[in-house]
Design an enzyme around this catalytic site. Structure first.
Site, PDB file in Angstrom:
ATOM      1  N   LYS A 134       5.632 -20.372  10.442  1.00 46.69           N
ATOM      2  CA  LYS A 134       4.961 -21.320  11.329  1.00 46.69           C
ATOM      3  C   LYS A 134       5.944 -21.908  12.346  1.00 46.69           C
ATOM      4  CE  LYS A 134       1.842 -23.795   9.585  1.00 46.69           C
ATOM      5  NZ  LYS A 134       0.907 -24.673   8.986  1.00 46.69           N
ATOM      6  N   ARG A 155       3.757 -30.297   7.877  1.00 50.81           N
ATOM      7  CA  ARG A 155       3.212 -29.084   7.243  1.00 50.81           C
ATOM      8  C   ARG A 155       4.326 -28.198   6.699  1.00 50.81           C
ATOM      9  NH1 ARG A 155      -2.039 -28.146  10.222  1.00 50.81           N
ATOM     10  NH2 ARG A 155      -1.905 -29.517  12.011  1.00 50.81           N
ATOM     11  N   GLY A 166      -2.576 -21.944   2.318  1.00 53.20           N
ATOM     12  CA  GLY A 166      -3.140 -22.998   1.482  1.00 53.20           C
ATOM     13  C   GLY A 166      -2.389 -23.275   0.192  1.00 53.20           C
ATOM     14  N   MET A 184       0.735 -24.466  -0.210  1.00 46.79           N
ATOM     15  CA  MET A 184       1.587 -25.659  -0.190  1.00 46.79           C
ATOM     16  C   MET A 184       0.857 -26.791   0.529  1.00 46.79           C
ATOM     17  SD  MET A 184       5.317 -24.056   0.336  1.00 46.79           S
ATOM     18  CE  MET A 184       4.821 -22.850   1.504  1.00 46.79           C
ATOM     19  N   ARG A 234       0.057 -16.682  13.851  1.00 51.50           N
ATOM     20  CA  ARG A 234       0.761 -15.836  12.882  1.00 51.50           C
ATOM     21  C   ARG A 234       0.068 -14.480  12.890  1.00 51.50           C
ATOM     22  NH1 ARG A 234      -1.623 -19.144   7.716  1.00 51.50           N
ATOM     23  NH2 ARG A 234      -3.777 -18.666   8.131  1.00 51.50           N
ATOM     24  N   HIS A 291     -10.982 -20.543   3.065  1.00 50.64           N
ATOM     25  CA  HIS A 291     -10.010 -20.054   2.086  1.00 50.64           C
ATOM     26  C   HIS A 291     -10.523 -18.786   1.393  1.00 50.64           C
ATOM     27  CE1 HIS A 291      -8.187 -19.911  -1.947  1.00 50.64           C
ATOM     28  NE2 HIS A 291      -7.094 -20.199  -1.269  1.00 50.64           N
ATOM     29  N   SER A 347      10.456  18.170 -13.356  1.00 54.56           N
ATOM     30  CA  SER A 347       9.461  17.182 -12.959  1.00 54.56           C
ATOM     31  C   SER A 347       9.623  15.991 -13.902  1.00 54.56           C
ATOM     32  CB  SER A 347       8.052  17.771 -13.071  1.00 54.56           C
ATOM     33  OG  SER A 347       7.115  16.791 -12.715  1.00 54.56           O
ATOM     34  N   CYS A 350       5.839  13.430 -11.977  1.00 53.40           N
ATOM     35  CA  CYS A 350       4.400  13.561 -12.227  1.00 53.40           C
ATOM     36  C   CYS A 350       3.866  12.467 -13.149  1.00 53.40           C
ATOM     37  CB  CYS A 350       4.066  14.947 -12.770  1.00 53.40           C
ATOM     38  SG  CYS A 350       4.815  15.274 -14.366  1.00 53.40           S
ATOM     39  N   TYR A 390       9.113  16.193  -4.249  1.00 59.65           N
ATOM     40  CA  TYR A 390       7.702  15.808  -4.185  1.00 59.65           C
ATOM     41  C   TYR A 390       7.364  14.737  -5.208  1.00 59.65           C
ATOM     42  CZ  TYR A 390       6.896  18.620  -8.381  1.00 59.65           C
ATOM     43  OH  TYR A 390       6.932  19.102  -9.658  1.00 59.65           O
TER      44      TYR A 390
END
Ligand code: PEP
Ligand code: MG
Length: 942
Positions: free
Chosen positions: A40, A110, A119, A121, A360, A482, A806, A873, A893
């Site tokens: 902010k 703030r 929201g 803090m 923001r 919110h 693998s 995998c 991979y």
């Protein structure tokens, strides 16, 4: 070094800067100073610098917060002087004085962390009011009601945030709201706005008295004392419970701290030419390039976010204050272009004058994230590389998320089950049982229920419950409430501001269209249209899935699909890591290919054993008295298994297919109930007694470390022989039909190279026999899973035999940690709560331990076989953080479940872009599977 610089440095050395001023077109901070100023603060500075109208103020840096916590809640030396002098500059610029009884400057205080924590803090507004300054405000504005309403709001906020008067239990009503309600009843009015200045004066008194009696403190009258109280409370809110759990949820380090922004107040509630709003430079739900926002006239900022009144669409502002609307259109353009990304900004209009309070990077749905990132490339504002880095791989989940089955929904509507409509705050389809508070949502979810959380409005305390819910429904609040913001960020379905529902928390029920919905009843939410329906409604796959897999939608009929395809094609251009899928059946392989898999990285052959007509033969094989009996039963299984391989090879059409020989302990295939055992015994021609004895003999105390993996094939070589025969016969037959085949036979749970040697010999012997019989050969590899620490440590020996590795990270995690993969879930939560572990090691790779083994294994393996192909995998293969790690240690991979293939493709591209100077993948460097068949973007079915 120039003289100026040297002096500046000396000055900085003697006096550390903790406070950064902004105002009057110039700021001491910039957008790229987020670490120090928080998001902010940095953006307030940036907006000031680019000439947007920002009320003057100053930011106390995050270093103050860090100091505050390190030094037992003390402030650094010099801070007070810097605050006082910055406050003086604000007073001068704004032409008002803090604490002045005639022309009082009021402040907002703030929080503002580096990462947005909406929201979580605390905030305090209208600070500086007391019994004297309120009179100054009255005479300056000529509006007594406004002044007392401001004071009432201030005492309420300060009383809650700084002095701690708030609801104590989940069903408690806010103590201040209770007093307001009492006052309204006493005065016989319905709305807060009907209260007169006398009433508000009374409320201020009542509030102060309540604070005194319940918290034992007098409400401070000295503005400076108020200011330091507020600053302390905002720094203190960094460590409140909800902020801590939010940080855990979003991986934000506690060490970052928050900044505190102190700014001159401007008022949106000064009359009909004042107002407040929240807007996005693009649509946060769909990503469409249109101005999107909401405002309320004669209201303060928190009225929009808290959802107390439902706001109006931004276009309507044109009718009320056309010049401000036009100014906002300019602001929108300037911000969108300046930041090169969608911005979410807050503004206030005070007596017809626009002020910017915040901007923001806007939170967005997965849909919007992708659309915005792709559009910004098309608009020439960012490169494809940047667009890939802007999308979190898991956001792709939303594109792959279900929608309602149209027919089912139509039926529900026809039956009158569509009972209310709210705002379409978070798209997608959700169905589940209704719960009315967040702790219940969490608890029900834990016991396996799908729930929809219904609230009048949500608050930051609810985030964990929201996260546990399929969908969220609120009675109040707009698209920027919110509930809406958080749901979108979490990718949850959300219908907000649904005024048609009447929620009764205490009765655990809601009334809607004359009907009562009780806790536990099913409801369904269409977050794309905002509709609320009673009962359960079946869901259907996403558009991407419909185009790519179901073939029920044409690519040109789906914008979502087209953007997905474009993004995936960019991802494929920049990644170097290959992506394969774990698939055991032809239909799964088809899905995998459609979603862009470049091969199969794990075909678990045991899954093929469970088919209805097969399991008996498998059981007969397991219970056979000797090798002869086993061979007889295996001969029955062979054609079935071969059939499956034929199907998979056909679908994979030349892409590599890694097939693993039998892995699980044999008793997993056997029945345990007496009745089933007798039936089986009869079918395979042995007595129930003998069957029971053999089943008992197979029992193991610790089967996951017992007779499983390659140990089976070593003790019962005929099993490996049969599987190898099925693989190679299928491969030869498919090849004879002109389809390219590349089987890779993988031996599981190898700990010692000699185990692999023995199995490899067997596989190669069978391959030779089959090739001779069929008169055709196919290229194939024999390799191993690395899923035991010993295999990783002795990889140099293992690689003398294995042509590929693998990493089976499910077992490798289990055996490295000595932590049962089946039981760990029961107690790991305690580990996270106690800070022993941060994440589930079965979900995201433990880089320091298991990851180290992977590093060692790869280095040692390639030390003896430089071209050794190495992949992963385990389930981790689809986890974005793990994919990045695999890229960083040079794996070839990753292999994951088919639906995570797009996520892994994107994660692989981001890893390549983040981690190296690597540019586009050159065609010539596309080796192995890629050269057999270019993978390209996901393709719709023919
Ligand atoms: C593994 O252990 O990571 C693996 C892929 O094998 P499975 O999960 O079948 O044991
Ligand atoms: Mg395993």
């Amino acid at each position: 070094m120039g003289v100026k610089k040297a002096t500046a440095k000396r000055r900085a050395g003697t006096k550390k800067r903790y406070v950064y001023f902004f105002g009057g077109g110039r700021a001491e901070g910039r957008a790229d100073m987020k670490e120090l100023l928080g998001g902010k603060g940095a953006n307030l500075a940036e907006m000031t610098n680019i000439g947007l109208p920002v009320p003057p103020g100053f930011t106390l840096s995050t270093e103050v917060c860090t100091y505050y916590y390190e030094q037992g809640k003390k402030y650094p030396k010099g801070l007070e002087t810097q605050v006082t002098s910055s406050l003086g500059r604000v007073e001068k610029l704004f032409g008002m004085n803090f604490g002045d009884s005639e022309n009082p400057l009021l402040l907002s205080v703030r929080s503002g962390a580096r990462a947005s924590m909406p929201g979580m803090m605390d905030t305090i507004l209208n600070l500086g009011l007391n019994v004297e300054t309120v009179e100054g405000l009255v005479s300056r504005t000529g509006n007594e009601r406004f002044a007392w309403d401001s004071y009432r709001r201030f005492v309420q906020m300060y009383g809650d945030v700084v002095l701690g008067l708030k609801p104590e239990k989940k069903d408690d009503v806010d103590p201040f709201e209770e007093i307001i309600e009492r006052k309204k009843r006493e005065r016989g009015v319905t709305y807060d706005t009907d209260l007169t200045s006398q009433d508000l004066k009374g409320l201020v008194d009542l509030f102060k008295r309540e604070i005194q009696s319940r918290r034992g403190v007098n409400f401070p009258e000295d503005p400076m004392e108020q200011l330091w109280g507020a600053i302390g409370a905002v720094f203190g809110s960094w460590m409140n419970e909800r902020a801590i759990s939010y940080r855990k949820l979003y991986d934000i380090p506690h060490s970052w701290g928050t900044a505190v922004n102190v700014q001159a107040m401007v008022f949106g509630n000064m009359g009909d030419d004042s107002g407040t709003g929240v807007a996005f430079t693009r649509d946060p739900a769909t990503g469409e390039n249109r101005f999107y926002g909401e405002f309320l006239m004669n209201a303060q900022g928190e009225d929009v976010v808290a959802g107390i009144r439902t706001p109006l669409a931004i276009e309507k502002l044109h009718e009320v204050l056309p010049h401000v609307h036009d100014q906002l259109l300019d602001v929108r353009k300037k911000l969108d272009r300046h930041y090169g990304d969608m911005q979410d900004f807050e503004f206030t209009i005070q007596n017809g004058r626009l002020f910017m309070l915040q901007t923001r990077t806007g939170k967005r749905t997965g849909f919007a994230a992708i659309r915005i990132a792709v559009d910004l490339v098309d608009e020439g504002l960012i490169t494809p590389q940047e667009s890939l880095l802007r999308i979190e791989p898991d956001q792709l989940n939303q594109l792959l998320r279900p929608v309602f089955d149209i027919e089912e929904k139509r039926r529900a509507v026809g039956e009158g089950r569509m009972v209310a409509k709210g705002l379409n705050a978070g798209p997608g389809a959700a169905t589940g049982k209704v719960v009315f508070n967040a702790p219940d949502a969490e608890e029900w979810h834990r016991r396996g229920e799908r729930v929809v959380l219904v609230r009048i409005e949500t608050s930051p305390e609810d985030i964990r419950g929201m996260s546990a819910s399929e969908g969220i429904l609120t009675a109040r609040g707009g698209m920027t409430s919110h509930a809406a913001l958080v749901a979108r960020q979490m990718g949850k379905v959300c219908v907000a501001g649904c005024t048609g529902i009447d929620v009764d928390y205490a009765g655990r029920q809601m009334r809607v269209k004359g009907q009562t919905v009780r806790e536990g009843d099913y409801i369904s939410l269409d977050g794309t249209t905002g509709e609320v329906m009673l009962g359960e409604i079946k869901t259907k796959p996403s558009e991407v899935i419909q185009v790519l897999i179901e073939g029920t939608l044409k690519p040109e009929g789906s914008h979502v699909y087209q953007q997905f395809a474009k993004l995936m094609s960019w991802a494929d251009r920049f990644r170097s890591l290959r992506v394969r899928a774990n698939a055991d059946q032809p239909d799964q392989s088809r899905v995998a290919i459609a979603l862009g898999a470049e091969g199969i990285g794990l075909c678990r052959t045991e899954h093929m054993f469970f088919g209805e007509e097969r399991i008996d033969s498998v059981r007969e094989m397991i219970l056979a008295a000797d090798g002869e009996g086993r061979r007889k039963a295996l001969a029955k299984i062979l054609p079935m298994q071969k059939g499956d391989f034929v199907g998979i090879f056909e679908v994979m059409n030349g892409l590599p297919v890694t097939i693993r020989t039998l892995d699980p302990p044999l008793h997993e295939f056997l029945p345990h109930e007496d009745k089933e055992i007798s039936e089986l015994a009869e079918k395979i021609g042995i007595s129930a007694e003998v069957a029971r004895q053999r089943i008992n003999a197979l029992h193991e105390a610790n089967p996951m470390l017992g007779h499983r993996g390659c140990r089976l094939g070593i003790v019962y070589p005929e099993i490996t022989e049969m599987q190898a025969r099925a693989i190679f016969e299928a491969a030869c037959e498919v090849k004879q039909r002109g389809i390219d085949v590349h089987p890779e036979v993988m031996i599981p749970l190898v700990a010692h190279v000699n185990e692999l040697k023995q199995q490899e010999k067997l596989v190669r012997k069978v391959a030779g026999e089959v090739f001779e019989q069929k008169g055709v050969t196919v290229p194939y590899l024999v390799g191993t899973m690395i899923e035991l620490p010993r295999a990783a440590l002795t990889a140099g020996e293992v690689a003398t035999v294995a042509e590929f590795f693998s990493y089976g990270t499910n077992d490798l995690t289990q055996t490295t940690y000595g932590l049962s993969r089946d039981d760990a879930g029961k107690f790991l939560q305690e580990y996270y709560d106690k800070g022993i572990l941060e994440k589930d090691p079965f979900q995201t790779i433990d880089q320091d331990g298991v990851g180290l083994l992977m590093r060692i294994g790869t280095e040692r393996g390639r030390g003896v076989r430089p071209k050794l192909k190495v992949g992963i995998c385990g389930e981790h293969g689809g986890d974005p953080a793990t994919v990045e790690f695999c890229h960083s240690i040079g794996l070839d991979y990753v292999s994951c479940s088919p639906f995570r293939v797009p996520i892994a493709r994107l994660a692989a591209a981001r890893a390549a872009l983040k981690g190296s100077k690597k540019t586009e993948r050159k065609k010539s460097s596309v080796k192995d599977e890629g050269s057999r068949k270019a993978a390209g973007p996901a393709r719709p079915p023919k």
